[in-house]
Design an enzyme around this catalytic site. Structure first.
Site, mmCIF file in Angstrom:
data_model
loop_
_atom_site.group_PDB
_atom_site.id
_atom_site.type_symbol
_atom_site.label_atom_id
_atom_site.label_comp_id
_atom_site.label_asym_id
_atom_site.label_seq_id
_atom_site.Cartn_x
_atom_site.Cartn_y
_atom_site.Cartn_z
ATOM 1 N N GLY A 155 0.779 -1.242 0.000
ATOM 2 C CA GLY A 155 0.000 0.000 0.000
ATOM 3 C C GLY A 155 0.806 1.285 0.000
ATOM 4 O O GLY A 155 0.336 2.321 -0.468
ATOM 5 N N ASP A 162 -4.945 2.108 10.715
ATOM 6 C CA ASP A 162 -6.346 1.798 11.000
ATOM 7 C C ASP A 162 -6.439 1.326 12.451
ATOM 8 O O ASP A 162 -6.371 2.139 13.362
ATOM 9 C CB ASP A 162 -6.804 0.749 9.980
ATOM 10 C CG ASP A 162 -8.294 0.472 10.011
ATOM 11 O OD1 ASP A 162 -9.058 1.395 10.312
ATOM 12 O OD2 ASP A 162 -8.691 -0.667 9.734
ATOM 13 N N ASP A 203 -5.732 -0.633 -1.664
ATOM 14 C CA ASP A 203 -6.478 -1.562 -2.499
ATOM 15 C C ASP A 203 -7.743 -2.076 -1.844
ATOM 16 O O ASP A 203 -7.927 -1.986 -0.625
ATOM 17 C CB ASP A 203 -5.606 -2.787 -2.797
ATOM 18 C CG ASP A 203 -5.453 -3.693 -1.572
ATOM 19 O OD1 ASP A 203 -4.956 -3.199 -0.535
ATOM 20 O OD2 ASP A 203 -5.850 -4.875 -1.622
ATOM 21 N N ARG A 254 -5.407 0.199 -6.747
ATOM 22 C CA ARG A 254 -4.182 0.855 -6.263
ATOM 23 C C ARG A 254 -3.740 1.982 -7.178
ATOM 24 O O ARG A 254 -3.137 2.950 -6.748
ATOM 25 C CB ARG A 254 -3.031 -0.162 -6.164
ATOM 26 C CG ARG A 254 -3.214 -1.225 -5.090
ATOM 27 C CD ARG A 254 -1.897 -1.970 -4.884
ATOM 28 N NE ARG A 254 -2.074 -3.246 -4.214
ATOM 29 C CZ ARG A 254 -2.145 -3.421 -2.889
ATOM 30 N NH1 ARG A 254 -2.057 -2.385 -2.088
ATOM 31 N NH2 ARG A 254 -2.302 -4.619 -2.373
HETATM 32 P P1 IMP Z 1 -4.394 -2.097 10.721
HETATM 33 O O1 IMP Z 1 -3.494 -3.199 11.115
HETATM 34 O O2 IMP Z 1 -5.824 -2.345 11.123
HETATM 35 O O3 IMP Z 1 -3.918 -0.725 11.185
HETATM 36 O O4 IMP Z 1 -4.475 -2.088 9.152
HETATM 37 C C1 IMP Z 1 -3.499 -1.535 8.411
HETATM 38 C C2 IMP Z 1 -3.551 -2.018 6.980
HETATM 39 O O5 IMP Z 1 -4.871 -2.377 6.569
HETATM 40 C C3 IMP Z 1 -3.128 -0.869 6.095
HETATM 41 O O6 IMP Z 1 -1.758 -0.882 5.881
HETATM 42 C C4 IMP Z 1 -3.924 -1.120 4.855
HETATM 43 O O7 IMP Z 1 -3.177 -1.943 3.974
HETATM 44 C C5 IMP Z 1 -5.164 -1.854 5.304
HETATM 45 N N1 IMP Z 1 -6.317 -0.917 5.405
HETATM 46 C C6 IMP Z 1 -6.866 -0.400 6.513
HETATM 47 N N2 IMP Z 1 -7.876 0.442 6.226
HETATM 48 C C7 IMP Z 1 -7.969 0.450 4.867
HETATM 49 C C8 IMP Z 1 -8.825 1.140 3.931
HETATM 50 O O8 IMP Z 1 -9.710 1.950 4.264
HETATM 51 N N3 IMP Z 1 -8.583 0.882 2.629
HETATM 52 C C9 IMP Z 1 -7.612 0.025 2.178
HETATM 53 N N4 IMP Z 1 -6.790 -0.637 3.018
HETATM 54 C C10 IMP Z 1 -6.970 -0.424 4.351
HETATM 55 MG MG MG Z 2 -3.075 -3.388 2.498
#
Ligand code: IMP
Ligand code: MG
Length: 179
Positions: A43, A102, A158, A164
Site C-alpha cells: 500500500g 487503522d 487496495d 491501487r
Molecule cells: P491495521 O493493522 O488495522 O492498522 O491495518 C493496516 C492495513 O490495513 C493498512 O496498511 C492497509 O493496507 C489496510 N487498510 C486499513 N484500512 C484500509 C482502507 O480503508 N482501505 C484500504 N486498506 C486499508
Molecule cells: Mg493493504
C-alpha cells in the site's frame, strides 16, 4: 472518476502538497542522521516514491510486507510477516512508511519487531490516519491527513488488490464489497 468510487477524499493536488510538506519536514528532522526508509508493502509504494523525492538527504530504502486483511475490508487481527529486511539495524534511524493507520495492529507488530534490532531510532510516517479506529498503542510521528471511518482506495490502497493505481484517494462504494 472511477465508477466504483463514491467520493474523492484526497485529490492529486492534495497528495502533491502532502508529500512535499512531509518530505521537507523529514529533511529538516533527519539532517546528519543515517536514514533508512522502510515501506510497508504494497500500500505504501505510491506514497513512498513521491515522499522520498522530497527528502533531500542521503538515505537507503527497503521494504517489509505483512498480511492481515486477506480479501475483506475488515482486519483479521492476525499479522504475519511475509517479507522482512535483513538483520541488525545498529546506527540506522528508521522511518517506517505506511499507507494508512487503522486499528494499528500491523504497524505495531512491525514496529515491535524492528525495535528489537537495535536501531538508533524508529519513527512512523503515514499518509492516512483513522484515529477513531485505533485498537493498540501506536501513533504516527508524521501524518498526511486524517480520514473518516470509511473504506478508501487509490494511490496504493487496495480492495482485493484492485484500485491501487487510482491517482487520488476515494471512498469505495459499498455496493462493491456488500454483494
Ligand atoms: P491495521 O493493522 O488495522 O492498522 O491495518 C493496516 C492495513 O490495513 C493498512 O496498511 C492497509 O493496507 C489496510 N487498510 C486499513 N484500512 C484500509 C482502507 O480503508 N482501505 C484500504 N486498506 C486499508
Ligand atoms: Mg493493504
Amino acid at each position: 472518476m472511477n465508477k466504483d468510487i463514491e467520493k474523492i477524499l484526497v485529490t492529486e493536488e492534495d497528495l502533491a502538497g502532502i508529500t512535499k510538506r512531509l518530505g521537507e519536514q523529514i529533511t529538516k528532522d533527519y539532517a546528519g542522521k543515517k536514514l533508512l526508509i522502510v515501506g510497508v508493502l504494497k500500500g505504501s509504494i505510491y506514497f513512498l516514491t513521491d515522499l522520498s523525492r522530497h527528502i533531500d538527504l542521503p538515505c537507503t530504502i527497503d521494504f517489509v510486507q505483512a498480511s492481515s486483511y486477506g480479501a475483506g475490508t475488515v482486519s483479521s487481527g492476525e499479522i504475519k510477516i511475509t517479507k522482512d529486511i535483513s538483520g541488525d539495524l545498529s546506527g540506522f534511524d528508521v522511518l517506517l512508511v505506511e499507507d494508512i493507520l487503522d486499528t494499528g495492529r500491523t504497524l505495531k507488530h512491525i514496529h515491535d519487531m524492528l525495535s528489537k534490532r537495535n536501531p538508533e531510532s524508529i519513527a512512523v510516517v503515514t499518509l492516512l490516519d483513522k484515529p477513531a479506529r485505533r485498537e493498540v498503542d501506536i501513533y504516527a510521528d508524521y501524518v498526511g491527513v486524517d480520514v473518516p471511518n470509511a473504506f478508501v482506495v487509490g494511490y496504493g490502497l487496495d480492495y482485493n488488490q484492485f484500485y491501487r493505481n487510482l491517482p487520488y484517494i476515494g471512498i469505495l462504494k459499498e455496493s462493491v464489497y456488500n454483494k
